[in-house]
Design an enzyme around this catalytic site. Sequence first.
Site, PDB file in Angstrom:
ATOM      1  N   THR A   9      -5.690   2.948  -7.164  1.00 58.56           N
ATOM      2  CA  THR A   9      -6.979   2.573  -6.444  1.00 58.56           C
ATOM      3  C   THR A   9      -8.025   3.615  -6.655  1.00 58.56           C
ATOM      4  O   THR A   9      -7.874   4.872  -6.542  1.00 58.56           O
ATOM      5  CB  THR A   9      -6.811   2.581  -4.918  1.00 58.56           C
ATOM      6  OG1 THR A   9      -5.948   1.284  -4.732  1.00 58.56           O
ATOM      7  CG2 THR A   9      -8.036   2.065  -4.139  1.00 58.56           C
ATOM      8  N   SER A  63       0.798  -1.080  -0.015  1.00 56.21           N
ATOM      9  CA  SER A  63      -0.116   0.066  -0.017  1.00 56.21           C
ATOM     10  C   SER A  63       0.724   1.248   0.048  1.00 56.21           C
ATOM     11  O   SER A  63       1.897   1.332   0.617  1.00 56.21           O
ATOM     12  CB  SER A  63      -0.879   0.069   1.168  1.00 56.21           C
ATOM     13  OG  SER A  63      -1.335   1.402   1.475  1.00 56.21           O
ATOM     14  N   TYR A  79      -2.151   5.522  -4.244  1.00 54.59           N
ATOM     15  CA  TYR A  79      -3.255   6.655  -4.011  1.00 54.59           C
ATOM     16  C   TYR A  79      -2.566   7.926  -4.372  1.00 54.59           C
ATOM     17  O   TYR A  79      -1.536   8.406  -4.253  1.00 54.59           O
ATOM     18  CB  TYR A  79      -3.269   6.769  -2.528  1.00 54.59           C
ATOM     19  CG  TYR A  79      -4.207   5.674  -1.768  1.00 54.59           C
ATOM     20  CD1 TYR A  79      -5.527   5.230  -2.407  1.00 54.59           C
ATOM     21  CD2 TYR A  79      -3.833   5.118  -0.497  1.00 54.59           C
ATOM     22  CE1 TYR A  79      -6.146   4.369  -1.750  1.00 54.59           C
ATOM     23  CE2 TYR A  79      -4.560   3.853  -0.073  1.00 54.59           C
ATOM     24  CZ  TYR A  79      -5.898   3.788  -0.524  1.00 54.59           C
ATOM     25  OH  TYR A  79      -6.829   2.975  -0.049  1.00 54.59           O
ATOM     26  N   LYS A 128      -7.738  -0.627  -9.507  1.00 55.13           N
ATOM     27  CA  LYS A 128      -8.208  -1.296  -8.299  1.00 55.13           C
ATOM     28  C   LYS A 128      -9.424  -0.619  -7.947  1.00 55.13           C
ATOM     29  O   LYS A 128      -9.450   0.664  -7.574  1.00 55.13           O
ATOM     30  CB  LYS A 128      -7.247  -1.467  -7.469  1.00 55.13           C
ATOM     31  CG  LYS A 128      -7.709  -1.978  -5.962  1.00 55.13           C
ATOM     32  CD  LYS A 128      -6.420  -2.215  -4.811  1.00 55.13           C
ATOM     33  CE  LYS A 128      -6.923  -3.302  -3.858  1.00 55.13           C
ATOM     34  NZ  LYS A 128      -7.844  -2.497  -2.956  1.00 55.13           N
ATOM     35  N   HIS A 140     -12.900  -2.427  -2.253  1.00 58.31           N
ATOM     36  CA  HIS A 140     -11.951  -2.150  -0.986  1.00 58.31           C
ATOM     37  C   HIS A 140     -12.701  -2.792   0.309  1.00 58.31           C
ATOM     38  O   HIS A 140     -12.494  -2.344   1.407  1.00 58.31           O
ATOM     39  CB  HIS A 140     -12.351  -0.814  -0.745  1.00 58.31           C
ATOM     40  CG  HIS A 140     -10.884  -0.231  -0.465  1.00 58.31           C
ATOM     41  ND1 HIS A 140     -10.162   0.907  -1.347  1.00 58.31           N
ATOM     42  CD2 HIS A 140     -10.213   0.203   0.742  1.00 58.31           C
ATOM     43  CE1 HIS A 140      -9.026   1.309  -0.734  1.00 58.31           C
ATOM     44  NE2 HIS A 140      -9.038   0.685   0.594  1.00 58.31           N
TER      45      HIS A 140
HETATM   46  C1  LIG Z   1      -7.466  -2.412   6.952  1.00 55.87           C
HETATM   47  C2  LIG Z   1      -7.465  -2.379   5.402  1.00 55.87           C
HETATM   48  C3  LIG Z   1      -6.465  -1.399   4.889  1.00 55.87           C
HETATM   49  C4  LIG Z   1      -6.651  -1.288   3.475  1.00 55.87           C
HETATM   50  N1  LIG Z   1      -5.810  -0.663   2.873  1.00 55.87           N
HETATM   51  C5  LIG Z   1      -5.765  -0.414   1.590  1.00 55.87           C
HETATM   52  C6  LIG Z   1      -4.937   0.539   0.898  1.00 55.87           C
HETATM   53  O1  LIG Z   1      -4.034   0.987   1.393  1.00 55.87           O
HETATM   54  N2  LIG Z   1      -4.954   0.555  -0.492  1.00 55.87           N
HETATM   55  C7  LIG Z   1      -5.857  -0.234  -1.180  1.00 55.87           C
HETATM   56  O2  LIG Z   1      -6.083  -0.190  -2.532  1.00 55.87           O
HETATM   57  N3  LIG Z   1      -6.671  -1.011  -0.665  1.00 55.87           N
HETATM   58  C8  LIG Z   1      -6.648  -1.181   0.947  1.00 55.87           C
HETATM   59  N4  LIG Z   1      -7.553  -2.085   1.228  1.00 55.87           N
HETATM   60  C9  LIG Z   1      -8.514  -2.975   0.660  1.00 55.87           C
HETATM   61  C10 LIG Z   1      -7.997  -4.205   0.161  1.00 55.87           C
HETATM   62  O3  LIG Z   1      -6.785  -4.176  -0.610  1.00 55.87           O
HETATM   63  C11 LIG Z   1      -8.928  -5.337  -0.453  1.00 55.87           C
HETATM   64  O4  LIG Z   1      -9.523  -4.610  -1.411  1.00 55.87           O
HETATM   65  C12 LIG Z   1      -9.835  -5.774   0.469  1.00 55.87           C
HETATM   66  O5  LIG Z   1      -9.434  -5.701   2.055  1.00 55.87           O
HETATM   67  C13 LIG Z   1     -10.479  -7.150   0.371  1.00 55.87           C
HETATM   68  O6  LIG Z   1     -11.494  -7.360   1.074  1.00 55.87           O
HETATM   69  P1  LIG Z   1     -11.304  -8.504   2.298  1.00 55.87           P
HETATM   70  O7  LIG Z   1     -10.817  -7.575   3.448  1.00 55.87           O
HETATM   71  O8  LIG Z   1     -12.720  -8.998   2.555  1.00 55.87           O
HETATM   72  O9  LIG Z   1     -10.358  -9.640   1.720  1.00 55.87           O
HETATM   73  C14 LIG Z   1      -7.614  -2.137   2.672  1.00 55.87           C
HETATM   74  C15 LIG Z   1      -8.424  -3.139   3.399  1.00 55.87           C
HETATM   75  C16 LIG Z   1      -8.390  -3.218   4.829  1.00 55.87           C
HETATM   76  C17 LIG Z   1      -9.227  -4.101   5.609  1.00 55.87           C
END
Ligand SMILES: Cc1cc2nc3c(=O)[nH]c(=O)nc-3n(C[C@H](O)[C@H](O)[C@H](O)COP(=O)(O)O)c2cc1C
Length: 437
Positions: free
Chosen positions: A225, A176, A199, A310, A334
């Site tokens: 994203t 990330s 981002y 994304k 997300h």
């Molecule tokens: C705590 C947390 C932080 C996340 N941070 C980012 C991020 O910094 N950038 C991003 O593109 N997606 C982020 N995501 C989304 C994840 O990449 C992903 O799309 C998502 O967690 C998938 O769903 P799941 O948690 O049910 O497996 C984040 C998700 C969570 C739970």
Amino acid sequence: MPTDPASRRRFLAFLAGSPLLAASGLDPALFDTLLGTSTRADTATLDLAERLAGAPGTHTALQPPLIASPADALDVFDFEPVAQRNIPIAHWGYLNTGSDDDATIAANRAGFDRWALRPRRLVDVSRVDGGVTLYGTRYPSPIVLNPVGSQKAFHKEGEVAVARAARARDHLMVLSTVATTSIEDAIAVRGGPVWFQLYHQSDWSLTKQMVQRAERAGAPAIAFTVDLLGGSNRETMVREARRDTRDCIKCHLGGPPLPGVSGRVDDRDNRRKPNLVGYRALPPQLEQGTPTWEFVDRLKQSTSMKVLLKGIVTGEDAALAVEHGVDGLFVSNHGGRAENSRRATITSLPEVVAGVQGRIPIICDGGFRRGTDVFKALALGATAAGIGRPYIWGLGAFGQDGVEAVLALLRREFEVTMKQSGTTTVAQIGMRHITPA
Ligand SMILES: Cc1cc2nc3c(=O)[nH]c(=O)nc-3n(C[C@H](O)[C@H](O)[C@H](O)COP(=O)(O)O)c2cc1C
């Protein structure tokens, strides 16, 4: 409180038999009816049960037995309560939150139930290869470690432990922008390619430097994203932060998260995000409004890395992405923390597949907790499947070993599903192996 229906059922079964609940005088059937609508309702109901059971302010008295080591885990859900015990409640809120009433988190899980498997018999499945190739790199498994920000909020080693696990099990890792480890360190520890999640910044000069830095560090791809461009309303995060009695300002200069604000808390906290610091102060080139397809074109022109988007969930946007030369897509909401669409990513996947027409790879993420989930996504046309929270549960519970165990469990479940379906390679998995449930 587990948000997943399966863990919730197990937790309820435990609660129903708990002498504490019996002593509280609360009818287990009523308890069962009350639970299950949303995380918020669950939390309120649990608080009530705790008060009646005489254990105010803590879930400890009502917790089911926890696994003591990664080897004890039967599935990825076993890591969740251990991680919850270890992670401070405000950080748990950041991990657990969806948007609004968290309904899209539940929708992501429920989406998998709409598809059933069509197992095939009497095929020689003694050897099975679950490997996939992405932009020329072969991985032994289609399960991707998706970008999750601020991992040192969940375990002191954060992304470094995850990169070690990715190396040990040879999985694709995506780092990330708001990681607590730099892209250079992640690639060094992984000992192989790590993709960079982008981002965008309000200043193109800064965004461009970030992209160039990822490329210099050796990232072969960036995932831009696009699902937070309209912001998101994360109530669970704010609510849980309010329950945390520690002094947030000690670590977060901006204080606790504010209502109606997604991800970023305060720019002054960027000092804790190595991918956001250390850039030259060039004349600013401020963005006009939020990014559009013109921004995607600019991004493509600024790098020779593969550029993925994304957060694409419609066939129209998938087709536009291909038109604009995008190299791959993440079908993603997300993890239910962007818009509260109440639409599962597995439900969005077929129209994205139709929009792409096989021209670029598609990674689907959101609610993947079982090998069968991964299989269903591949059958519907995904190239690979991304996970977020499950590996963070492993990380929060047992560090690197926990992440490795989560990957091993999902991979084993996926390979069993492949065998039961009479498929020995990922290329053989198709629509004929699933059916509407
Ligand atoms: C705590 C947390 C932080 C996340 N941070 C980012 C991020 O910094 N950038 C991003 O593109 N997606 C982020 N995501 C989304 C994840 O990449 C992903 O799309 C998502 O967690 C998938 O769903 P799941 O948690 O049910 O497996 C984040 C998700 C969570 C739970």
